[in-house]
Design a protein around this motif. Structure first.
Motif, PDB file in Angstrom:
ATOM      1  N   ASP A   1      52.287 -21.589 -35.383  1.00  6.03           N
ATOM      2  CA  ASP A   1      52.154 -21.652 -33.925  1.00  6.03           C
ATOM      3  C   ASP A   1      50.759 -22.208 -33.627  1.00  6.03           C
ATOM      4  OD1 ASP A   1      53.158 -21.248 -31.433  1.00  6.03           O
ATOM      5  OD2 ASP A   1      53.446 -19.086 -31.654  1.00  6.03           O
ATOM      6  N   PRO A   2      50.452 -23.462 -34.031  1.00  5.74           N
ATOM      7  CA  PRO A   2      49.058 -23.931 -34.054  1.00  5.74           C
ATOM      8  C   PRO A   2      48.347 -23.934 -32.709  1.00  5.74           C
ATOM      9  CG  PRO A   2      50.583 -25.753 -34.433  1.00  5.74           C
ATOM     10  CD  PRO A   2      51.388 -24.499 -34.514  1.00  5.74           C
ATOM     11  N   GLY A   3      49.046 -24.287 -31.638  1.00  5.30           N
ATOM     12  CA  GLY A   3      48.393 -24.293 -30.330  1.00  5.30           C
ATOM     13  C   GLY A   3      47.976 -22.902 -29.907  1.00  5.30           C
ATOM     14  N   ALA A   4      48.906 -21.952 -30.015  1.00  7.54           N
ATOM     15  CA  ALA A   4      48.597 -20.570 -29.665  1.00  7.54           C
ATOM     16  C   ALA A   4      47.583 -19.978 -30.630  1.00  7.54           C
ATOM     17  CB  ALA A   4      49.879 -19.739 -29.659  1.00  7.54           C
ATOM     18  N   GLN A   5      47.663 -20.367 -31.898  1.00  5.57           N
ATOM     19  CA  GLN A   5      46.708 -19.878 -32.890  1.00  5.57           C
ATOM     20  C   GLN A   5      45.288 -20.278 -32.502  1.00  5.57           C
ATOM     21  OE1 GLN A   5      46.650 -21.893 -36.705  1.00  5.57           O
ATOM     22  NE2 GLN A   5      46.318 -19.956 -37.780  1.00  5.57           N
ATOM     23  N   SER A   6      45.111 -21.527 -32.114  1.00  5.36           N
ATOM     24  CA  SER A   6      43.787 -22.003 -31.698  1.00  5.36           C
ATOM     25  C   SER A   6      43.301 -21.255 -30.468  1.00  5.36           C
ATOM     26  CB  SER A   6      43.853 -23.508 -31.412  1.00  5.36           C
ATOM     27  OG  SER A   6      42.631 -23.989 -30.932  1.00  5.36           O
ATOM     28  N   ASN A   7      44.199 -21.050 -29.505  1.00  5.96           N
ATOM     29  CA  ASN A   7      43.832 -20.302 -28.303  1.00  5.96           C
ATOM     30  C   ASN A   7      43.412 -18.874 -28.653  1.00  5.96           C
ATOM     31  OD1 ASN A   7      44.522 -22.517 -26.751  1.00  5.96           O
ATOM     32  ND2 ASN A   7      46.532 -21.722 -26.179  1.00  5.96           N
ATOM     33  N   ALA A   8      44.134 -18.257 -29.601  1.00  2.00           N
ATOM     34  CA  ALA A   8      43.833 -16.877 -29.983  1.00  2.00           C
ATOM     35  C   ALA A   8      42.449 -16.777 -30.617  1.00  2.00           C
ATOM     36  CB  ALA A   8      44.898 -16.361 -30.947  1.00  2.00           C
ATOM     37  N   VAL A   9      42.101 -17.725 -31.475  1.00  4.68           N
ATOM     38  CA  VAL A   9      40.784 -17.700 -32.106  1.00  4.68           C
ATOM     39  C   VAL A   9      39.684 -17.882 -31.062  1.00  4.68           C
ATOM     40  CG1 VAL A   9      39.267 -18.847 -33.766  1.00  4.68           C
ATOM     41  CG2 VAL A   9      41.660 -18.465 -34.335  1.00  4.68           C
ATOM     42  N   MET A  10      39.926 -18.752 -30.089  1.00  7.35           N
ATOM     43  CA  MET A  10      38.935 -18.941 -29.023  1.00  7.35           C
ATOM     44  C   MET A  10      38.802 -17.690 -28.160  1.00  7.35           C
ATOM     45  SD  MET A  10      39.208 -22.931 -27.871  1.00  7.35           S
ATOM     46  CE  MET A  10      40.988 -23.068 -27.797  1.00  7.35           C
ATOM     47  N   ALA A  11      39.935 -16.989 -27.951  1.00  3.89           N
ATOM     48  CA  ALA A  11      39.867 -15.725 -27.216  1.00  3.89           C
ATOM     49  C   ALA A  11      39.014 -14.718 -27.970  1.00  3.89           C
ATOM     50  CB  ALA A  11      41.274 -15.174 -26.985  1.00  3.89           C
ATOM     51  N   LEU A  12      39.208 -14.634 -29.284  1.00  4.18           N
ATOM     52  CA  LEU A  12      38.399 -13.732 -30.107  1.00  4.18           C
ATOM     53  C   LEU A  12      36.921 -14.096 -30.031  1.00  4.18           C
ATOM     54  CD1 LEU A  12      40.458 -13.211 -33.388  1.00  4.18           C
ATOM     55  CD2 LEU A  12      39.767 -11.443 -31.753  1.00  4.18           C
ATOM     56  N   CYS A  13      36.641 -15.381 -30.045  1.00  4.23           N
ATOM     57  CA  CYS A  13      35.251 -15.834 -29.955  1.00  4.23           C
ATOM     58  C   CYS A  13      34.623 -15.370 -28.653  1.00  4.23           C
ATOM     59  CB  CYS A  13      35.199 -17.356 -30.076  1.00  4.23           C
ATOM     60  SG  CYS A  13      33.529 -18.037 -30.106  1.00  4.23           S
ATOM     61  N   ASN A  14      35.362 -15.512 -27.554  1.00  6.09           N
ATOM     62  CA  ASN A  14      34.835 -15.069 -26.256  1.00  6.09           C
ATOM     63  C   ASN A  14      34.691 -13.557 -26.196  1.00  6.09           C
ATOM     64  OD1 ASN A  14      34.603 -17.653 -25.192  1.00  6.09           O
ATOM     65  ND2 ASN A  14      36.649 -17.643 -24.296  1.00  6.09           N
ATOM     66  N   ILE A  15      35.675 -12.837 -26.708  1.00 10.99           N
ATOM     67  CA  ILE A  15      35.642 -11.371 -26.662  1.00 10.99           C
ATOM     68  C   ILE A  15      34.456 -10.826 -27.447  1.00 10.99           C
ATOM     69  CG2 ILE A  15      36.851  -9.285 -27.451  1.00 10.99           C
ATOM     70  CD1 ILE A  15      39.486 -10.771 -26.784  1.00 10.99           C
ATOM     71  N   THR A  16      34.200 -11.395 -28.622  1.00 12.28           N
ATOM     72  CA  THR A  16      33.118 -10.887 -29.474  1.00 12.28           C
ATOM     73  C   THR A  16      31.745 -11.393 -29.037  1.00 12.28           C
ATOM     74  OG1 THR A  16      33.549 -12.690 -31.047  1.00 12.28           O
ATOM     75  CG2 THR A  16      34.590 -10.555 -31.476  1.00 12.28           C
ATOM     76  N   ALA A  17      31.695 -12.242 -28.023  1.00 12.06           N
ATOM     77  CA  ALA A  17      30.396 -12.643 -27.468  1.00 12.06           C
ATOM     78  C   ALA A  17      29.733 -11.470 -26.759  1.00 12.06           C
ATOM     79  CB  ALA A  17      30.568 -13.814 -26.500  1.00 12.06           C
ATOM     80  N   TYR A  18      30.530 -10.466 -26.383  1.00 13.21           N
ATOM     81  CA  TYR A  18      30.020  -9.231 -25.786  1.00 13.21           C
ATOM     82  C   TYR A  18      29.619  -8.306 -26.925  1.00 13.21           C
ATOM     83  CZ  TYR A  18      30.068  -4.938 -22.944  1.00 13.21           C
ATOM     84  OH  TYR A  18      29.752  -3.765 -22.319  1.00 13.21           O
ATOM     85  N   ALA A  19      28.324  -8.043 -27.058  1.00 14.87           N
ATOM     86  CA  ALA A  19      27.783  -7.369 -28.250  1.00 14.87           C
ATOM     87  C   ALA A  19      28.506  -6.066 -28.609  1.00 14.87           C
ATOM     88  CB  ALA A  19      26.281  -7.124 -28.072  1.00 14.87           C
ATOM     89  N   PRO A  20      28.777  -5.149 -27.665  1.00 18.30           N
ATOM     90  CA  PRO A  20      29.468  -3.911 -28.056  1.00 18.30           C
ATOM     91  C   PRO A  20      30.856  -4.153 -28.644  1.00 18.30           C
ATOM     92  CG  PRO A  20      28.414  -3.637 -25.920  1.00 18.30           C
ATOM     93  CD  PRO A  20      28.336  -5.100 -26.245  1.00 18.30           C
ATOM     94  N   ASN A  21      31.471  -5.289 -28.301  1.00 21.42           N
ATOM     95  CA  ASN A  21      32.793  -5.573 -28.860  1.00 21.42           C
ATOM     96  C   ASN A  21      32.737  -5.986 -30.319  1.00 21.42           C
ATOM     97  OD1 ASN A  21      34.140  -5.057 -26.495  1.00 21.42           O
ATOM     98  ND2 ASN A  21      34.476  -7.192 -25.924  1.00 21.42           N
ATOM     99  N   ALA A  22      31.588  -6.519 -30.757  1.00 22.08           N
ATOM    100  CA  ALA A  22      31.501  -7.057 -32.113  1.00 22.08           C
ATOM    101  C   ALA A  22      31.833  -5.989 -33.151  1.00 22.08           C
ATOM    102  CB  ALA A  22      30.112  -7.635 -32.354  1.00 22.08           C
TER     103      ALA A  22
END
Length: 278
Positions: free
Chosen positions: A193-214
């Protein structure tokens, strides 16, 4: 039957750019939101005049919802409609309802209804105000649920909306609290599911930009292992399968973070509906 045909006609009209600008001026949103409130299993009348009683003419709720979602997806593709704040709480809650869809396998219209509602939400959450509103009104839950549904188009457009929503810092802890990280991780490992896979990784990148989430995402939710597997399994000779789908849509406003495309403005056009609905 009458309301179903009206919804199909409005969805067809909303395919035209001039109508996309004119329809909100003519007050299209309140009746569309009322149509979205029809029982998702269909067969129920709907209060179109606001008098508290169901009017005659409500029939195929599934088909009608698909056309309402299609119409809202088209209207959301116009930057003017998004940036002027025309999608308020009532419109967003209608889209949440449509994005949640019917029970799995209830009808073929379920995919189109959910897909187009998710496309609309993805188009809308390119402004800070709309990102705040979706997070505040409970829109994270139907978006997270879309990541595990049976329809590839819904996973693609749900993940697109989620990573845009995750650009806003105040939404990043909400995504973790709402349990969105696990389905995001599952999607990130799905290389079929490459399109959704790429979106999911970008979502993770944004989520973990918040330090307590890391710490929460990395240790408690075990995000490190699947990300490392992605790197190990990456094939440089087949980069197309892993390429991000960052084509901007019409409603993009250049928001910071990963806020690009990945799903397209409206997906496949469904064509004219009125004749088929008879």
């Amino acid at each position: 039957e009458l309301l179903t045909q009206c919804a199909a006609c409005l969805a067809n009209l909303a395919e035209d750019l001039r109508n996309q600008v004119e329809m909100p001026r003519d007050g299209c949103f309140p009746p569309l939101c009322r149509l979205a409130s029809v029982d998702l299993l269909g067969g129920q009348g709907v209060d179109m005049d606001g008098d508290g009683e169901a009017d005659e003419g409500g029939s195929d709720g599934g088909a009608m919802h698909s056309d309402v979602a299609r119409c809202l997806a088209s209207l959301s593709s116009v930057p003017e409609n998004v940036h002027k704040g025309l999608f308020g709480p009532a419109e967003l809650e209608a889209l949440f309802r449509l994005a949640a869809g019917k029970p799995s396998g209830a009808a073929p219209d379920n995919e189109f209804c959910r897909r187009d509602a998710l496309i609309a939400l993805g188009n809308i959450v390119v402004t800070t105000k709309n990102q705040q509103a979706v997070g505040r009104l409970g829109g994270i839950t139907p978006l997270a649920q879309s990541l595990t549904c049976d329809f590839e188009s819904c996973r693609l457009n749900g993940s697109r909306a989620l990573y845009r929503l995750a650009v806003l810092e105040e939404n990043q802890p909400k995504l973790v609290d709402a349990g969105a990280v696990q389905p995001i991780l599952q999607l990130a490992e799905n290389n079929l599911d490459p399109g959704a896979q790429s979106n999911a990784v970008m979502a993770l990148c944004n989520i973990t930009a918040y330090a307590p989430n890391a710490a929460a995402v990395g240790v408690k939710l075990n995000a490190i292992a699947p990300l490392l597997r992605l790197l190990r399994d990456f094939d440089p000779n087949n980069q197309k399968a892993h390429a991000p789908t960052n084509k901007p849509t019409e409603a993009d406003d250049g928001a910071s973070g990963h806020g690009g495309g990945g799903g397209g403005r409206r997906g496949r056009k469904r064509g004219r509906q009125a004749a088929r609905r008879r």
